[in-house]
Design a protein around this motif. Structure first.
Motif, short mmCIF file in Angstrom:
data_model
loop_
_atom_site.label_atom_id
_atom_site.label_comp_id
_atom_site.label_asym_id
_atom_site.label_seq_id
_atom_site.Cartn_x
_atom_site.Cartn_y
_atom_site.Cartn_z
N SER A 1 1.05 -1.01 0.04
CA SER A 1 0.30 -0.29 -0.48
C SER A 1 0.27 1.49 -0.19
CB SER A 1 -0.82 -0.39 1.71
OG SER A 1 -0.21 -0.31 2.40
N ALA A 2 2.24 1.09 0.40
CA ALA A 2 2.91 2.54 0.33
C ALA A 2 3.13 2.70 -1.28
CB ALA A 2 4.54 2.34 1.18
N ARG A 3 3.18 1.50 -2.10
CA ARG A 3 3.12 1.80 -3.43
C ARG A 3 2.32 1.13 -4.49
NH1 ARG A 3 7.63 0.34 -0.75
NH2 ARG A 3 7.37 -1.84 -0.81
N ALA A 4 1.09 2.00 -3.87
CA ALA A 4 -0.19 1.38 -3.92
C ALA A 4 -0.17 1.64 -5.70
CB ALA A 4 -1.17 2.65 -3.67
N TRP A 5 0.47 2.77 -6.22
CA TRP A 5 0.33 2.22 -8.11
C TRP A 5 0.98 1.69 -8.64
CZ3 TRP A 5 3.99 4.98 -4.73
CH2 TRP A 5 5.05 5.19 -4.81
N ARG A 6 1.50 0.75 -7.79
CA ARG A 6 1.79 -0.40 -8.51
C ARG A 6 1.01 -1.24 -8.41
NH1 ARG A 6 7.69 -1.01 -9.32
NH2 ARG A 6 7.41 -3.05 -9.42
N GLY A 7 0.01 -1.49 -7.78
CA GLY A 7 -1.05 -2.14 -8.01
C GLY A 7 -2.47 -2.24 -8.25
N VAL A 8 -3.30 -2.62 -8.54
CA VAL A 8 -4.79 -1.73 -8.99
C VAL A 8 -5.87 -2.57 -8.38
CG1 VAL A 8 -6.59 -2.64 -10.84
CG2 VAL A 8 -4.60 -2.83 -11.40
N ASN A 9 -6.43 -1.76 -7.59
CA ASN A 9 -7.53 -2.33 -6.08
C ASN A 9 -8.81 -2.31 -6.55
OD1 ASN A 9 -9.37 -1.97 -3.73
ND2 ASN A 9 -7.39 -0.06 -3.20
N ALA A 10 -9.06 -3.69 -6.01
CA ALA A 10 -10.74 -3.72 -6.54
C ALA A 10 -10.93 -3.62 -5.89
CB ALA A 10 -10.52 -5.89 -5.84
N ILE A 11 -11.34 -3.18 -4.71
CA ILE A 11 -12.37 -2.36 -3.37
C ILE A 11 -12.85 -1.18 -4.33
CG2 ILE A 11 -12.61 -1.61 -1.79
CD1 ILE A 11 -11.13 -3.54 -0.04
N HIS A 12 -11.48 -0.68 -4.88
CA HIS A 12 -12.38 0.40 -5.72
C HIS A 12 -12.83 0.22 -6.63
CE1 HIS A 12 -8.60 3.08 -3.65
NE2 HIS A 12 -9.12 2.66 -3.39
N ALA A 13 -12.59 -0.68 -7.64
CA ALA A 13 -13.01 -0.86 -8.94
C ALA A 13 -15.06 -1.65 -8.17
CB ALA A 13 -12.44 -1.84 -9.58
N ALA A 14 -15.17 -1.82 -7.30
CA ALA A 14 -16.29 -2.39 -6.66
C ALA A 14 -17.21 -1.27 -6.89
CB ALA A 14 -16.14 -2.68 -5.89
N GLY A 15 -16.40 -0.20 -6.68
CA GLY A 15 -17.97 1.46 -7.22
C GLY A 15 -18.05 1.67 -7.89
N GLU A 16 -17.89 0.88 -8.80
CA GLU A 16 -19.03 0.63 -10.80
C GLU A 16 -20.05 -0.39 -9.92
OE1 GLU A 16 -20.75 1.40 -13.98
OE2 GLU A 16 -19.33 2.29 -12.88
N ILE A 17 -19.82 -1.58 -8.93
CA ILE A 17 -21.67 -1.83 -9.00
C ILE A 17 -21.91 -1.05 -8.50
CG2 ILE A 17 -22.03 -4.19 -7.88
CD1 ILE A 17 -18.94 -5.18 -8.58
N LEU A 18 -21.47 -0.70 -7.50
CA LEU A 18 -22.17 0.38 -6.31
C LEU A 18 -23.12 1.36 -6.56
CD1 LEU A 18 -20.36 0.39 -3.26
CD2 LEU A 18 -22.16 -1.59 -3.36
N ASP A 19 -22.36 2.06 -7.95
CA ASP A 19 -23.17 3.09 -8.99
C ASP A 19 -24.15 2.68 -9.87
OD1 ASP A 19 -21.50 5.20 -7.79
OD2 ASP A 19 -20.14 4.46 -9.62
N ARG A 20 -24.44 1.23 -10.47
CA ARG A 20 -25.73 0.31 -10.62
C ARG A 20 -26.64 0.56 -10.02
NH1 ARG A 20 -22.33 -3.92 -15.62
NH2 ARG A 20 -20.47 -2.21 -15.68
#
Length: 368
Positions: A194-213
């Motif tokens: 998490s100190a180098r978050a840009w190296r990963g892809v956050n699956a929880i953040h991606a779930a925002g689209e599910i909640l938006d729908r």
């Protein structure tokens, strides 16, 4: 001999239906422990010469065979959720003067069971043939459900032209039921520190689209046989995360879809997959609903007769109940029984005494 090991005996079935309700409640029958009550019900029904009594495990069927033009099925489950210092039952008078029977099962649904037992004994020459069904394991996993077992093993035992399930409806009629679907909608990502978050892809953040729908979704209101069923599409759980210093690579949003009985299970699944197109979707639970069949003449006669005693008009059942199992057999089905469903499973579970008697009178009027 321990008290629980002694054979339980029910009072005379033709006596007071409220006393009978208390006696049925006072025999503990938490799901998985229904044998003692099933034995008592069988012992009470067997001597009644106008009934054929059948048993499968802890589920019982008692039926007349009078050669009538129609057969009505009256069903209810004999198990309860766990007891919490609310058995044996007791009576109290509410502030408004209403006499109430308190205790586990008074609402869900031994009041309905007692009404059925009472009428099974009283109605020796009903206007239609009647099949009385008392089944086990309703409050637990669907695979263990006694009515499901009867439908699978002995469909002829529970066949008929109309089914009435004695689930609590506060003495009103609730027709059919919504179906229910649960799905796990998943997102994937890539782990990183998490100190180098840009190296990963956050699956929880991606779930925002599910909640938006879900936020943008407008549930339908669907007229089925004259009753308007409100649907629901809701997130009921979110799981994700590995450790507090890691970017998660997976997140799952659990969605529950309550769909009107005009839609079959395949149609409900297709709707969910369309709504969440682009995501990994796993259907984890799916059960169809039941149409109320209010256009059926026999259902109409039930509604007219019962509402003449209890008042009110029939409404839809938004939740799922075992009426859906009768729908599998092509049988119109309604819910009708004493007890406020808002008090089901509550520590202060209680049912108005007059409501139990009113339901018994209403069913007697129609069946006699």
């Amino acid at each position: 001999m321990p008290a629980h090991s002694r054979a339980a005996v029910l009072p005379e079935l033709t006596g007071d239906v409220v006393d009978l309700t208390a006696a049925v409640c006072d025999i503990p029958s938490v799901s998985g422990d229904e044998t003692r009550l099933a034995d008592a019900v069988e012992a009470a029904l067997k001597p009644l010469g106008h009934l054929e009594v059948l048993r499968d495990g802890d589920s019982l069927v008692a039926r007349t065979n009078l050669g009538r033009d129609h057969r009505v099925v009256i069903a209810g489950h004999i198990d309860t959720v766990p007891i919490k210092t609310n058995v044996p039952t007791w009576r109290e008078t509410a502030l408004d003067g209403t006499e109430e029977l308190w205790g586990r099962g008074t609402v869900d649904m031994k009041g309905g069971v007692a009404v059925a037992l009472h009428l099974a004994a009283v109605l020796t020459e009903p206007r239609w043939d009647i099949t009385w069904v008392f089944y086990d394991h309703e409050e637990v996993a669907a695979d263990d459900n006694g009515l499901r077992r009867l439908v699978a093993n002995h469909p002829d035992w529970v066949s008929g032209d109309l089914a009435v399930l004695g689930e609590p409806t506060a003495g009103g009629i609730e027709g059919g039921c919504n179906g229910t679907l649960r799905a796990e909608i998943a997102t994937t990502g890539r782990t990183a520190h998490s100190a180098r978050a840009w190296r990963g892809v956050n699956a929880i953040h991606a779930a925002g689209e599910i909640l938006d729908r879900l936020r943008a979704y407008t549930p339908r209101e669907v007229d089925v046989d004259g009753l308007v069923y409100r649907e629901g599409m809701s997130a009921v759980g979110v799981t994700g995360g590995i450790a507090s210093n890691m970017i998660p690579d997976r997140c799952v949003v659990t969605v529950n879809y309550r769909f009107a009985p005009s839609l079959d299970p395949a149609g409900a699944e297709a709707h969910v997959r369309e709504l969440f197109d682009g995501f990994d979707i796993e259907i984890t639970d799916l059960a169809g609903g039941a149409r109320p069949g209010l256009d059926d003449p026999l259902v109409q006669s039930f509604v007219e007769s019962v509402t003449g005693v209890t008042g009110g008009a029939p409404g839809p059942k938004y939740g799922w109940t075992d009426v859906a199992r009768f729908a599998e057999l092509g049988i119109p089905a309604v819910n009708f029984g004493p007890g406020d469903p808002m008090l089901a499973h509550a520590d202060d579970e209680r049912c108005a005494v007059e409501e139990i008697r009113s339901c018994a009178r209403a069913l007697h009027t129609w069946l006699a």
